[in-house]
Motif scaffolding. Structure first.
Motif, PDB file in Angstrom:
ATOM      1  N   ALA A 144      11.447   2.170  -1.719  1.00 55.83           N
ATOM      2  CA  ALA A 144      10.473   2.015  -2.799  1.00 55.83           C
ATOM      3  C   ALA A 144       9.072   2.153  -2.225  1.00 55.83           C
ATOM      4  O   ALA A 144       8.588   1.282  -1.504  1.00 55.83           O
ATOM      5  CB  ALA A 144      10.639   0.653  -3.465  1.00 55.83           C
ATOM      6  N   THR A 145       8.415   3.267  -2.522  1.00 55.41           N
ATOM      7  CA  THR A 145       7.080   3.530  -2.001  1.00 55.41           C
ATOM      8  C   THR A 145       6.042   2.885  -2.908  1.00 55.41           C
ATOM      9  O   THR A 145       6.051   3.093  -4.121  1.00 55.41           O
ATOM     10  CB  THR A 145       6.838   5.041  -1.904  1.00 55.41           C
ATOM     11  N   LEU A 146       5.132   2.128  -2.303  1.00 57.95           N
ATOM     12  CA  LEU A 146       4.211   1.288  -3.047  1.00 57.95           C
ATOM     13  C   LEU A 146       2.801   1.428  -2.492  1.00 57.95           C
ATOM     14  O   LEU A 146       2.617   1.653  -1.288  1.00 57.95           O
ATOM     15  CB  LEU A 146       4.639  -0.183  -2.947  1.00 57.95           C
ATOM     16  N   PRO A 147       1.785   1.268  -3.327  1.00 57.87           N
ATOM     17  CA  PRO A 147       0.416   1.292  -2.805  1.00 57.87           C
ATOM     18  C   PRO A 147       0.170   0.114  -1.866  1.00 57.87           C
ATOM     19  O   PRO A 147       0.851  -0.913  -1.929  1.00 57.87           O
ATOM     20  CB  PRO A 147      -0.448   1.168  -4.066  1.00 57.87           C
ATOM     21  N   ALA A 148      -0.805   0.269  -1.009  1.00 61.35           N
ATOM     22  CA  ALA A 148      -1.174  -0.822  -0.111  1.00 61.35           C
ATOM     23  C   ALA A 148      -1.581  -2.049  -0.920  1.00 61.35           C
ATOM     24  O   ALA A 148      -2.155  -1.927  -2.007  1.00 61.35           O
ATOM     25  CB  ALA A 148      -2.326  -0.389   0.793  1.00 61.35           C
ATOM     26  N   TYR A 149      -1.247  -3.216  -0.403  1.00 60.46           N
ATOM     27  CA  TYR A 149      -1.590  -4.497  -1.029  1.00 60.46           C
ATOM     28  C   TYR A 149      -1.033  -4.610  -2.451  1.00 60.46           C
ATOM     29  O   TYR A 149      -1.635  -5.203  -3.329  1.00 60.46           O
ATOM     30  CB  TYR A 149      -3.115  -4.697  -1.042  1.00 60.46           C
ATOM     31  N   TRP A 150       0.141  -4.067  -2.664  1.00 52.91           N
ATOM     32  CA  TRP A 150       0.686  -3.985  -4.013  1.00 52.91           C
ATOM     33  C   TRP A 150       0.939  -5.356  -4.627  1.00 52.91           C
ATOM     34  O   TRP A 150       0.844  -5.510  -5.848  1.00 52.91           O
ATOM     35  CB  TRP A 150       1.977  -3.159  -4.011  1.00 52.91           C
ATOM     36  N   ARG A 151       1.217  -6.348  -3.827  1.00 55.27           N
ATOM     37  CA  ARG A 151       1.482  -7.685  -4.377  1.00 55.27           C
ATOM     38  C   ARG A 151       0.231  -8.312  -4.988  1.00 55.27           C
ATOM     39  O   ARG A 151       0.337  -9.216  -5.808  1.00 55.27           O
ATOM     40  CB  ARG A 151       2.037  -8.602  -3.288  1.00 55.27           C
ATOM     41  N   ARG A 152      -0.934  -7.858  -4.565  1.00 56.18           N
ATOM     42  CA  ARG A 152      -2.190  -8.425  -5.053  1.00 56.18           C
ATOM     43  C   ARG A 152      -2.727  -7.700  -6.291  1.00 56.18           C
ATOM     44  O   ARG A 152      -3.801  -8.053  -6.778  1.00 56.18           O
ATOM     45  CB  ARG A 152      -3.264  -8.351  -3.965  1.00 56.18           C
TER      46      ARG A 152
END
Length: 312
Positions: free
Chosen positions: A104-112
């Motif tokens: 699963a490719t996600l943007p940096a700092y995706w949790r924030r």
């Protein structure tokens, strides 16, 4: 509500796959049709769910030409309920011979970022419902020409003498901190980058740098300036205090060779290594959350970005 239709694509349906709006356009570096043309994406490895004739879920498994491993889920978008996404994955897994890994490719700092979480939560929930289990996170970082920090000068550096020295240091270090492209090395070449980097990276010259403390090797860094992009491919330590100076030396060598950008992959749990990369001038580019079939032992899987299926 109209019953959904879940099925694989057939040849020539690239526009159907692309008819679904891209929920995270900042991550897309290659179109689906280009991937089909390059041989990595194939209609029989691509599934869609349609509701009322509109694509509400799409999934594409990637397998570069010549790869020795199995396809992995590289592209999974879902605008419907997670249960529908799970149904799509189960149908595809049955057709593909069993559950396969998901990157699963996600943007940096995706949790924030709430707007990103709203997009990525449904497909990840669907993956869990379909029997996939989270196995870790990989962060890709990039250095883009920022001035390198000054170092204390405690350590000296030289090129590795020969392949035998590299292999001996790899064996002594055992657990490298930075491994860039380890999943694609495993999937395409069947190579464990951690333990046999020369089998994948090849070459010596100035590509392998040894950190020395009073003449004793305490660290090793392997770089690749002529891969899909310049990268810090391998970094391991026998003395953690050498981390900062070894990173600076490795990036300096690449920059002097003409690199304007350097990429490095690090596991999310390696807090000290990530912090030192950032102090060296690296910035997080994206994350990749790794899912494996439930019950499977953690293993390296393919990690090729959508724009490349080479050594990066």
């Amino acid at each position: 509500m109209t019953d959904p239709v879940i099925r694989p694509l057939v040849a020539g349906e690239e526009t159907l796959f692309d008819s679904m709006p891209d929920p995270l356009p900042q991550l897309r570096q290659m179109g689906y049709a280009d991937g089909v043309a390059g041989g990595g994406y194939r209609p029989e490895h691509t599934w869609v769910a349609l509701r009322g004739g509109r694509v509400v879920a799409r999934a594409a498994w990637l397998l570069p030409p010549g790869a020795v491993g199995s396809p992995w889920l590289d592209w999974f978008d879902l605008t419907a309920e997670p249960e529908l996404g799970a149904a799509l994955l189960r149908a595809a897994h049955e057709a593909l011979g069993g559950p396969l890994s998901y990157q699963a490719t996600l943007p940096a700092y995706w949790r924030r970022r709430p707007e990103v979480l709203a997009v990525v939560a449904p497909p990840m929930a669907a993956a869990r419902l379909a029997g996939l289990v989270e196995r870790g996170e990989r962060l890709r970082c990039t250095w883009a020409g920022t001035p390198l920090p000054a170092t204390a000068g405690r350590y000296t550096f030289r090129p590795a003498a020969d392949a035998a020295e590299v292999e001996a240091l790899v064996a002594r270090i055992g657990d490298p901190e930075v491994l860039t492209g380890k999943e694609i090395a495993r999937a395409v070449g069947g190579v464990d980058l951690a333990t046999a980097p020369l089998a994948w990276l090849g070459g010596l010259g100035d590509n392998w740098r040894v950190a020395l403390d009073a003449g004793e090797p305490v660290g090793l860094a392997g770089t690749a300036g002529d891969a899909c992009y310049p990268l810090l491919a391998w970094l391991g330590l026998r003395d953690e205090a050498a981390r900062a100076e070894l990173l600076v030396d490795a990036v300096r060598v690449l920059a002097e060779g003409g690199a304007r950008e350097v990429v490095a992959d690090v596991d999310g749990h390696r807090v000290a290594a990530l912090a030192e990369l950032e102090r060296t001038g690296f910035r997080r580019l994206r994350s990749r959350l790794l899912f494996e079939p439930a019950g499977a032992a953690p293993a390296d899987r393919a990690d090729a970005p959508r724009s490349a299926v080479t050594t990066g």
